[in-house]
Design a protein around this motif. Structure first.
Motif, PDB file in Angstrom:
ATOM      1  N   GLY A 159       0.835  -1.203   0.000  1.00 22.35           N
ATOM      2  CA  GLY A 159       0.000   0.000   0.000  1.00 22.35           C
ATOM      3  C   GLY A 159       0.861   1.241   0.000  1.00 22.35           C
ATOM      4  O   GLY A 159       2.077   1.182   0.229  1.00 22.35           O
ATOM      5  N   SER A 160       0.212   2.382  -0.233  1.00 19.42           N
ATOM      6  CA  SER A 160       0.928   3.651  -0.351  1.00 19.42           C
ATOM      7  C   SER A 160       0.954   4.381   0.981  1.00 19.42           C
ATOM      8  O   SER A 160      -0.071   4.466   1.681  1.00 19.42           O
ATOM      9  CB  SER A 160       0.265   4.536  -1.407  1.00 19.42           C
ATOM     10  OG  SER A 160       0.311   3.917  -2.680  1.00 19.42           O
ATOM     11  N   ILE A 161       2.122   4.922   1.318  1.00 18.92           N
ATOM     12  CA  ILE A 161       2.249   5.774   2.497  1.00 18.92           C
ATOM     13  C   ILE A 161       1.768   7.175   2.123  1.00 18.92           C
ATOM     14  O   ILE A 161       2.188   7.721   1.100  1.00 18.92           O
ATOM     15  CB  ILE A 161       3.711   5.815   2.980  1.00 18.92           C
ATOM     16  CG1 ILE A 161       4.167   4.406   3.377  1.00 18.92           C
ATOM     17  CG2 ILE A 161       3.878   6.773   4.157  1.00 18.92           C
ATOM     18  CD1 ILE A 161       5.639   4.328   3.747  1.00 18.92           C
ATOM     19  N   PRO A 162       0.888   7.767   2.908  1.00 21.21           N
ATOM     20  CA  PRO A 162       0.363   9.093   2.537  1.00 21.21           C
ATOM     21  C   PRO A 162       1.451  10.158   2.561  1.00 21.21           C
ATOM     22  O   PRO A 162       2.438  10.066   3.292  1.00 21.21           O
ATOM     23  CB  PRO A 162      -0.714   9.358   3.606  1.00 21.21           C
ATOM     24  CG  PRO A 162      -0.335   8.484   4.749  1.00 21.21           C
ATOM     25  CD  PRO A 162       0.306   7.266   4.170  1.00 21.21           C
ATOM     26  N   LYS A 163       1.228  11.199   1.760  1.00 20.12           N
ATOM     27  CA  LYS A 163       2.154  12.325   1.683  1.00 20.12           C
ATOM     28  C   LYS A 163       1.806  13.329   2.779  1.00 20.12           C
ATOM     29  O   LYS A 163       0.669  13.788   2.872  1.00 20.12           O
ATOM     30  CB  LYS A 163       2.050  12.978   0.299  1.00 20.12           C
ATOM     31  CG  LYS A 163       2.989  14.146   0.088  1.00 20.12           C
ATOM     32  CD  LYS A 163       2.823  14.705  -1.317  1.00 20.12           C
ATOM     33  CE  LYS A 163       3.711  15.915  -1.546  1.00 20.12           C
ATOM     34  NZ  LYS A 163       3.542  16.475  -2.919  1.00 20.12           N
ATOM     35  N   PHE A 164       2.814  13.694   3.600  1.00 16.30           N
ATOM     36  CA  PHE A 164       2.550  14.638   4.692  1.00 16.30           C
ATOM     37  C   PHE A 164       3.882  15.214   5.184  1.00 16.30           C
ATOM     38  O   PHE A 164       4.970  14.754   4.815  1.00 16.30           O
ATOM     39  CB  PHE A 164       1.797  13.952   5.843  1.00 16.30           C
ATOM     40  CG  PHE A 164       2.615  12.920   6.573  1.00 16.30           C
ATOM     41  CD1 PHE A 164       3.218  13.211   7.784  1.00 16.30           C
ATOM     42  CD2 PHE A 164       2.759  11.639   6.060  1.00 16.30           C
ATOM     43  CE1 PHE A 164       3.974  12.264   8.460  1.00 16.30           C
ATOM     44  CE2 PHE A 164       3.516  10.675   6.733  1.00 16.30           C
ATOM     45  CZ  PHE A 164       4.111  10.992   7.937  1.00 16.30           C
ATOM     46  N   TYR A 165       3.770  16.242   6.009  1.00 18.71           N
ATOM     47  CA  TYR A 165       4.944  16.858   6.630  1.00 18.71           C
ATOM     48  C   TYR A 165       4.929  16.543   8.116  1.00 18.71           C
ATOM     49  O   TYR A 165       3.908  16.681   8.797  1.00 18.71           O
ATOM     50  CB  TYR A 165       4.952  18.373   6.430  1.00 18.71           C
ATOM     51  CG  TYR A 165       6.033  19.082   7.236  1.00 18.71           C
ATOM     52  CD1 TYR A 165       7.366  19.009   6.842  1.00 18.71           C
ATOM     53  CD2 TYR A 165       5.713  19.793   8.387  1.00 18.71           C
ATOM     54  CE1 TYR A 165       8.364  19.640   7.576  1.00 18.71           C
ATOM     55  CE2 TYR A 165       6.702  20.437   9.125  1.00 18.71           C
ATOM     56  CZ  TYR A 165       8.029  20.348   8.715  1.00 18.71           C
ATOM     57  OH  TYR A 165       9.008  20.963   9.451  1.00 18.71           O
ATOM     58  N   GLN A 166       6.080  16.119   8.630  1.00 21.79           N
ATOM     59  CA  GLN A 166       6.215  15.805  10.049  1.00 21.79           C
ATOM     60  C   GLN A 166       7.187  16.789  10.682  1.00 21.79           C
ATOM     61  O   GLN A 166       8.353  16.884  10.304  1.00 21.79           O
ATOM     62  CB  GLN A 166       6.710  14.362  10.237  1.00 21.79           C
ATOM     63  CG  GLN A 166       6.678  13.898  11.680  1.00 21.79           C
ATOM     64  CD  GLN A 166       7.039  12.426  11.809  1.00 21.79           C
ATOM     65  OE1 GLN A 166       7.764  11.891  10.978  1.00 21.79           O
ATOM     66  NE2 GLN A 166       6.522  11.776  12.831  1.00 21.79           N
ATOM     67  N   GLY A 167       6.688  17.530  11.665  1.00 19.39           N
ATOM     68  CA  GLY A 167       7.492  18.564  12.300  1.00 19.39           C
ATOM     69  C   GLY A 167       8.498  18.018  13.294  1.00 19.39           C
ATOM     70  O   GLY A 167       8.701  16.800  13.435  1.00 19.39           O
ATOM     71  N   HIS A 168       9.117  18.956  14.027  1.00 21.12           N
ATOM     72  CA  HIS A 168      10.156  18.613  14.995  1.00 21.12           C
ATOM     73  C   HIS A 168       9.569  17.821  16.167  1.00 21.12           C
ATOM     74  O   HIS A 168       8.520  18.179  16.713  1.00 21.12           O
ATOM     75  CB  HIS A 168      10.841  19.875  15.529  1.00 21.12           C
ATOM     76  CG  HIS A 168      11.301  20.800  14.434  1.00 21.12           C
ATOM     77  ND1 HIS A 168      11.494  22.135  14.626  1.00 21.12           N
ATOM     78  CD2 HIS A 168      11.598  20.564  13.123  1.00 21.12           C
ATOM     79  CE1 HIS A 168      11.900  22.709  13.504  1.00 21.12           C
ATOM     80  NE2 HIS A 168      11.952  21.774  12.572  1.00 21.12           N
TER      81      HIS A 168
END
Length: 255
Positions: A159-168
């Motif tokens: 399956g596909s890992i969703p696209k996102f931003y992970q902060g500090h």
């Protein structure tokens, strides 16, 4: 008759004998004064410089120029390596980067069956936790990230890992649905059923995630996070929550 007589010059008996001829005198004089003209040494030929010796100076100049160019090139490369190393060292000391880690929270099998063409269809739902431990580094998860489940070198589903931003220092929980179809499913299903009777089924969960690192306001080029989690589950029963008995995950960066 007395008038017609010819008068011949008288020969003086007491006169000295005639001297040697002019040629003889010249030879005699040359013998007294040294070697004759015919006995003089021929002039020595002029010494010529060989072609190799004549061209040695330009060759040495060319060789000297080549050596200087090589030395400058090596010096610039060494300087560049020193600058890059120093920059990397400073960035490491300032940002102190750490590789993000992941854990598998739960695994659910929604469907696992044989099709009419004897292929094996599988649908898994996986809940994972992504942890970014960095204080000054953010992570952009780009598209085309994949999560897959394998059994004995055979891929069951992905399956596909969703696209996102992970902060500090952020912890993000992801729900990923995996589906797949495998040929020669009859043999694979039989092996899974036999393994299930032991209560310990080994599965391999692989993560391939392209990410971009954010240092302050600077977004760097993409790298790959490669992860491998060795799981041991107790069952493959559908529509039931599977118990994960063991989990061992390793991750690395691929530039």
């Amino acid at each position: 008759m007395g008038d017609n007589q010819k008068i011949h010059p008288a020969v003086d008996v007491e006169a000295p004998a005639p001297t040697a001829s002019l040629v003889s005198c010249g030879l005699a004089t040359s013998e007294k004064g040294g070697s004759s003209l015919s006995q003089r040494r021929p002039p020595q030929p002029l010494r010529t410089v060989p072609a190799v010796m004549q061209s040695s100076k330009p060759s040495q100049t060319t060789r000297s120029c080549c050596c200087k160019c090589i030395c400058w090139t090596v010096g610039l490369l060494v300087l560049l390596l020193v600058v890059v190393g120093a920059t990397a060292g400073i960035l490491y000391l300032v940002f102190k980067p750490k590789i993000p880690n992941y854990s598998v929270d739960s695994l659910t099998i929604s469907d696992l069956r044989l099709n009419f063409d004897m292929s094996l269809y599988a649908k898994f739902d996986v809940k994972i936790t992504a942890n970014n431990p960095n204080k000054k580094i953010g992570i952009y998860y780009e598209k085309d990230g994949l999560l897959s489940v394998w059994y004995t070198n055979t891929k069951l589903c992905q399956g596909s890992i969703p696209k996102f931003y992970q902060g500090h220092q952020n912890i993000t929980k992801l729900d990923v649905s995996l589906t797949g179809q495998t040929q020669d499913g009859n043999t694979l299903m039989r092996a899974l059923q036999e393994q299930q009777q032991t209560g310990r089924i080994p599965l391999d969960l692989k993560i391939d995630a392209p990410v971009a690192i954010k240092l302050g306001r600077l977004k760097l080029r993409k790298v790959m996070i490669l992860g491998n989690c060795l799981l041991v589950v107790d069952s493959l029963s559908t529509n039931n929550r599977i118990s994960i008995k063991a989990s061992n995950c390793k991750f690395r960066l691929k530039l």
